[in-house]
Enzyme design. Structure first.
Site, PDB file in Angstrom:
ATOM      1  N   PRO A 169      56.032  70.018  53.348  1.00 24.64           N
ATOM      2  CA  PRO A 169      55.469  69.891  54.693  1.00 24.64           C
ATOM      3  C   PRO A 169      54.046  70.427  54.839  1.00 24.64           C
ATOM      4  CG  PRO A 169      57.184  71.572  54.624  1.00 24.64           C
ATOM      5  CD  PRO A 169      57.253  70.818  53.336  1.00 24.64           C
ATOM      6  N   ASN A 170      53.268  69.649  55.554  1.00 20.19           N
ATOM      7  CA  ASN A 170      51.876  69.976  55.913  1.00 20.19           C
ATOM      8  C   ASN A 170      50.897  69.888  54.752  1.00 20.19           C
ATOM      9  OD1 ASN A 170      52.296  70.549  58.748  1.00 20.19           O
ATOM     10  ND2 ASN A 170      53.496  72.302  58.040  1.00 20.19           N
TER      11      ASN A 170
ATOM     12  N   ARG B 155      43.367  71.219  57.080  1.00 24.44           N
ATOM     13  CA  ARG B 155      44.146  72.383  57.487  1.00 24.44           C
ATOM     14  C   ARG B 155      43.595  73.671  56.853  1.00 24.44           C
ATOM     15  NH1 ARG B 155      49.853  73.455  54.424  1.00 24.44           N
ATOM     16  NH2 ARG B 155      50.496  75.167  55.759  1.00 24.44           N
TER      17      ARG B 155
ATOM     18  N   TYR C 243      43.284  76.809  51.997  1.00 25.35           N
ATOM     19  CA  TYR C 243      43.820  75.745  51.132  1.00 25.35           C
ATOM     20  C   TYR C 243      42.752  74.876  50.459  1.00 25.35           C
ATOM     21  CZ  TYR C 243      48.135  77.068  53.471  1.00 25.35           C
ATOM     22  OH  TYR C 243      49.208  77.778  53.962  1.00 25.35           O
TER      23      TYR C 243
ATOM     24  N   ASN D 226      55.545  71.895  45.329  1.00 28.17           N
ATOM     25  CA  ASN D 226      54.964  72.758  46.356  1.00 28.17           C
ATOM     26  C   ASN D 226      55.796  72.510  47.603  1.00 28.17           C
ATOM     27  OD1 ASN D 226      53.584  74.199  48.242  1.00 28.17           O
ATOM     28  ND2 ASN D 226      51.549  73.503  47.616  1.00 28.17           N
TER      29      ASN D 226
ATOM     30  N   ALA E 128      56.153  75.589  53.509  1.00 31.99           N
ATOM     31  CA  ALA E 128      56.895  76.628  54.229  1.00 31.99           C
ATOM     32  C   ALA E 128      58.381  76.665  53.876  1.00 31.99           C
ATOM     33  CB  ALA E 128      56.723  76.445  55.733  1.00 31.99           C
TER      34      ALA E 128
ATOM     35  N   GLU F  49      57.433  75.928  40.473  1.00 33.15           N
ATOM     36  CA  GLU F  49      57.022  76.171  41.858  1.00 33.15           C
ATOM     37  C   GLU F  49      55.516  76.405  41.874  1.00 33.15           C
ATOM     38  OE1 GLU F  49      58.764  79.782  43.405  1.00 33.15           O
ATOM     39  OE2 GLU F  49      57.581  79.693  45.254  1.00 33.15           O
TER      40      GLU F  49
ATOM     41  N   HIS G 284      51.907  76.956  44.489  1.00 36.80           N
ATOM     42  CA  HIS G 284      51.273  77.151  45.799  1.00 36.80           C
ATOM     43  C   HIS G 284      49.776  77.198  45.619  1.00 36.80           C
ATOM     44  CE1 HIS G 284      55.139  77.945  47.559  1.00 36.80           C
ATOM     45  NE2 HIS G 284      55.389  78.767  46.555  1.00 36.80           N
TER      46      HIS G 284
ATOM     47  N   ARG H 163      49.267  87.232  51.373  1.00 39.40           N
ATOM     48  CA  ARG H 163      49.264  86.745  52.758  1.00 39.40           C
ATOM     49  C   ARG H 163      50.376  87.435  53.570  1.00 39.40           C
ATOM     50  NH1 ARG H 163      49.124  80.492  52.784  1.00 39.40           N
ATOM     51  NH2 ARG H 163      48.548  80.896  54.961  1.00 39.40           N
TER      52      ARG H 163
HETATM   53  C1  DQA Z   1      51.736  76.874  50.521  1.00 41.20           C
HETATM   54  C2  DQA Z   1      52.062  78.297  50.998  1.00 41.20           C
HETATM   55  C3  DQA Z   1      53.131  78.283  52.071  1.00 41.20           C
HETATM   56  O1  DQA Z   1      53.395  79.600  52.515  1.00 41.20           O
HETATM   57  C4  DQA Z   1      52.677  77.465  53.253  1.00 41.20           C
HETATM   58  O2  DQA Z   1      53.694  77.399  54.227  1.00 41.20           O
HETATM   59  C5  DQA Z   1      52.194  76.105  52.870  1.00 41.20           C
HETATM   60  C6  DQA Z   1      51.374  75.967  51.688  1.00 41.20           C
HETATM   61  C7  DQA Z   1      50.555  76.858  49.528  1.00 41.20           C
HETATM   62  O3  DQA Z   1      50.406  75.839  48.844  1.00 41.20           O
HETATM   63  O4  DQA Z   1      49.787  77.815  49.455  1.00 41.20           O
HETATM   64  O5  DQA Z   1      52.418  75.132  53.580  1.00 41.20           O
HETATM   65  O6  DQA Z   1      52.878  76.349  49.857  1.00 41.20           O
END
Ligand code: DQA
Length: 143
Positions: free
Chosen positions: A10-11, A18, A23, A74, A77, A98, A100, A107
């Site tokens: 998501p996102n 964003r 990011y 990835n 959240a 995994e 990020h 953070r």
């Molecule tokens: C993320 C880190 C997560 O905490 C966050 O909710 C994201 C992006 C990252 O790529 O740094 O959506 O996965």
């Protein structure tokens, strides 16, 4: 030829727009082009999937079983609370890395917890878009 699935949660489709200070300024389409070019250079085949929906990510992880040699995930959240995604990873033999973009440990405290980490092969975080390429390197070197 190794077959790798990259899953953006998501996102992550909003990367570039964003919170660019966290990011990065590169959009997801360019990140995806770089992932595909890098995979090609490593002699891998690579498919990329994005979803903002937990169940679709669970479906994709299940479908990767027996078809892909590895998954770069990835989970956004969902990383911090999705037991459904954790269970999907635990249900298959396919190794999952995994990733990020940001250093989640530098953070907010709620980002320090990853419910998926214990069932992943390993994790890479904090290096921006390079995390996807580093994960491909890890799969290239994996027996
Ligand atoms: C993320 C880190 C997560 O905490 C966050 O909710 C994201 C992006 C990252 O790529 O740094 O959506 O996965």
């Amino acid at each position: 030829m190794k077959k790798i699935m990259v899953i953006h949660g998501p996102n992550l489709n909003m990367v570039g727009i964003r919170e660019p200070g966290i990011y990065g300024k590169t959009g997801i389409d360019q990140i995806n082009d770089e992932i595909l070019a890098y995979a090609k250079g490593l002699g891998m085949s690579c498919e990329i999937f994005h979803s903002n929906h937990e169940g679709e990510i669970v479906d994709k992880i299940q479908q990767a079983r027996g078809v892909f040699d590895g998954i770069v995930l990835n989970a956004g959240a969902y990383t911090h609370y999705s037991i459904a995604i954790r269970d999907a990873i635990a249900a298959i033999d396919t190794p999952v890395i995994e990733v990020h973009l940001s250093n989640v440990h530098a953070r907010e405290e709620f980002r320090h917890v990853s419910v998926i980490a214990p069932v992943c092969k390993g994790g890479i975080y904090g290096f921006g878009k390079s995390v996807y390429l580093l994960a491909l390197d890890a799969f290239a070197k994996m027996d």
